[in-house]
Write an enzyme that holds these catalytic residues in place. Structure first.
Site: not given
Lengths: 237, 218
Positions: B46-47
């Site tokens: 999710e980064n």
């Protein structure tokens, strides 16, 4: 082209003063504006509210501004890995507001897109929802509750890019992109430090991630440490 | 009874060809090691990564390339990089097919608690609240009971919630269960050597047992 170049980090942060709200780019220690953080430490302004996904580690990143007690409030999604942070939080010296990571990103995006609020399902039914307006929408055949979340209003955004040109156009590298583009869009004044600053015409317009209209000050940073929080490797063969 | 790797191995069987998958920290990360050859999946971090690869070889770490756990990783051919808003955009828009994450407690109506223990240092929810609020298919990897032997599959979560009515399936050291639409844990499989009686005793929330419960094959 409008020239956005300033001399250095000290020049870029010259008018950041006590009690201001800053958006600070980066995820963990990846893609953080190292030079501007150092300049803020030197400037020793106090009472800052920092909006940043994380709060650095004890001796690097925003941890440096915590050590010098320059931060009054942190707005983040995850704040582990920092003993001084924990001490200040538990003693009540530091105010901490924890918000979901996607909410943090999207509240920046909303500011950059000129939208005062967004609606997100993240946090519905949890303590994050306390005091917030809840709306029910049907979308794609699914009826769900959403929280109303406000666009950030910050005095400055401080971001780090890989390359930039004198007009303020930015290109990020790999996962050092993270929150930097949307924070760049969200600052009333945006400062970008870059590893390599080039003349206009040197970057391919098709490759620009953040157009210079969002970037008010740009400079080439120096001595990037780029510390790695967790080195994980595999064996060859 | 399964160990952590056993739980990961069993969950890996839920991962189907062509899925985009987000793996949480802990046991979920181990799932990547057990995805069968021939099952092509794309891991989302999710980064800002789709197509996350394994850890780099020693000496090839790149400070600009990390996963959501802040570990150095690599990119596979066909990978893409994007910003955090787009990352959670694709999660919210349900483009990511499967989310696998850990939990401290799950309730019989699918509520999950995994981010905060009152009185202990609170680190934050990171992306967990966004993931559980939007993902269509959520599988939880967790321990059935805590160290004191108390059930973590409850009528109602006692810890602060991460999300409500969102968990679809649970894999523990004892069993595989799903959450029925009207509420309740439905027992699907027993871990090797575990009896239905043991699972009953370890589950405080409503437990539905229909017919013969097969032992899982892993």
């Amino acid at each position: 082209m409008i020239n956005r170049v300033v001399k250095n980090a000290e020049d870029a942060v010259r008018d950041i003063t006590d009690n201001m709200t800053l958006l600070v780019g980066g995820f963990g220690l990846c893609g953080i504006p190292e030079n501007c953080i150092s300049a803020l430490v030197k400037k020793n302004i106090k009472g800052l509210t920092c909006i940043s996904n994380n709060a650095g580690v004890d001796d690097f990143g925003l941890g440096l501004l915590l050590q010098t007690k320059q931060i009054k409030k942190m707005i983040s999604s995850y704040v582990g890995e920092n003993a001084e942070f924990e001490r200040q939080m538990l003693s009540g010296e530091l105010e901490v507001e924890l918000i979901p990571q996607g909410t943090l990103a999207t509240r920046c995006l909303a500011a950059g897109y000129g939208m005062p609020v967004i609606y997100t399902p993240a946090g519905v039914g949890t303590e994050v929802a306390i005091g917030k307006e809840v709306r029910t929408f049907t979308y794609n055949g699914e009826t769900k509750e959403y929280l109303e979340e406000k666009a950030f209003e910050a005095n400055f955004a401080i971001v780090k890019a890989w390359k930039g040109d004198t007009a303020g156009n930015l290109i990020f590298r790999s996962t050092a992109r993270n929150f930097n583009p949307m924070m760049a869009m969200a600052g009333k004044i945006t400062i970008a430090e870059v590893e390599e600053l080039v003349e206009v015409g040197q970057l391919d317009p098709n490759q620009i991630h953040t157009p210079g209209i969002y970037v008010h000050r740009i400079f080439q940073g120096e001595k990037y440490e780029k510390r790695i929080e967790q080195v994980t490797v595999r064996k060859r063969g | 009874m399964l160990d952590k790797n056993g739980i990961a191995k069993r969950i890996a069987r839920e991962v189907k060809d062509g899925m985009y998958v987000n793996l949480g920290i802990g046991i979920p990360t181990l799932v990547a090691n057990y995805i069968p050859a021939g099952v092509n999946v794309v891991l989302q971090s999710e980064n800002g990564i789709l197509g996350m690869g394994p850890f780099p070889f020693e000496g090839e770490e790149d400070a600009d390339l990390i996963n959501a756990g802040k570990q150095t990783v690599t990119l596979l051919d066909g990978a893409s990089i994007f910003d955090s808003a787009m990352s959670f955009g694709m999660i919210r828009a349900q483009k990511v097919n499967l989310t696998i994450l850990g939990a401290m407690e799950v309730s019989e109506n699918g509520d999950i608690a995994n981010w905060k223990i009152p009185g202990k240092m609170v680190k934050g929810m990171g992306g967990a609240m966004d993931l559980v609020a939007s993902a269509k298919n959520i599988i939880v990897a967790m321990q059935h009971v805590n160290k004191a032997g108390e059930s973590k599959l409850l009528p109602k979560c006692e810890l602060p919630l991460t999300g409500i009515r969102c968990v679809k399936k649970i894999v523990t050291e004892l069993a595989v269960l799903d959450i029925l639409p009207q509420g309740g844990f439905r027992l699907l499989e027993r871990a090797p050597g575990v009896s239905v009686e043991q699972i009953k005793n370890a589950t405080l929330g409503a437990l539905m047992i229909e017919g013969e419960i097969p032992e899982m094959s892993i």
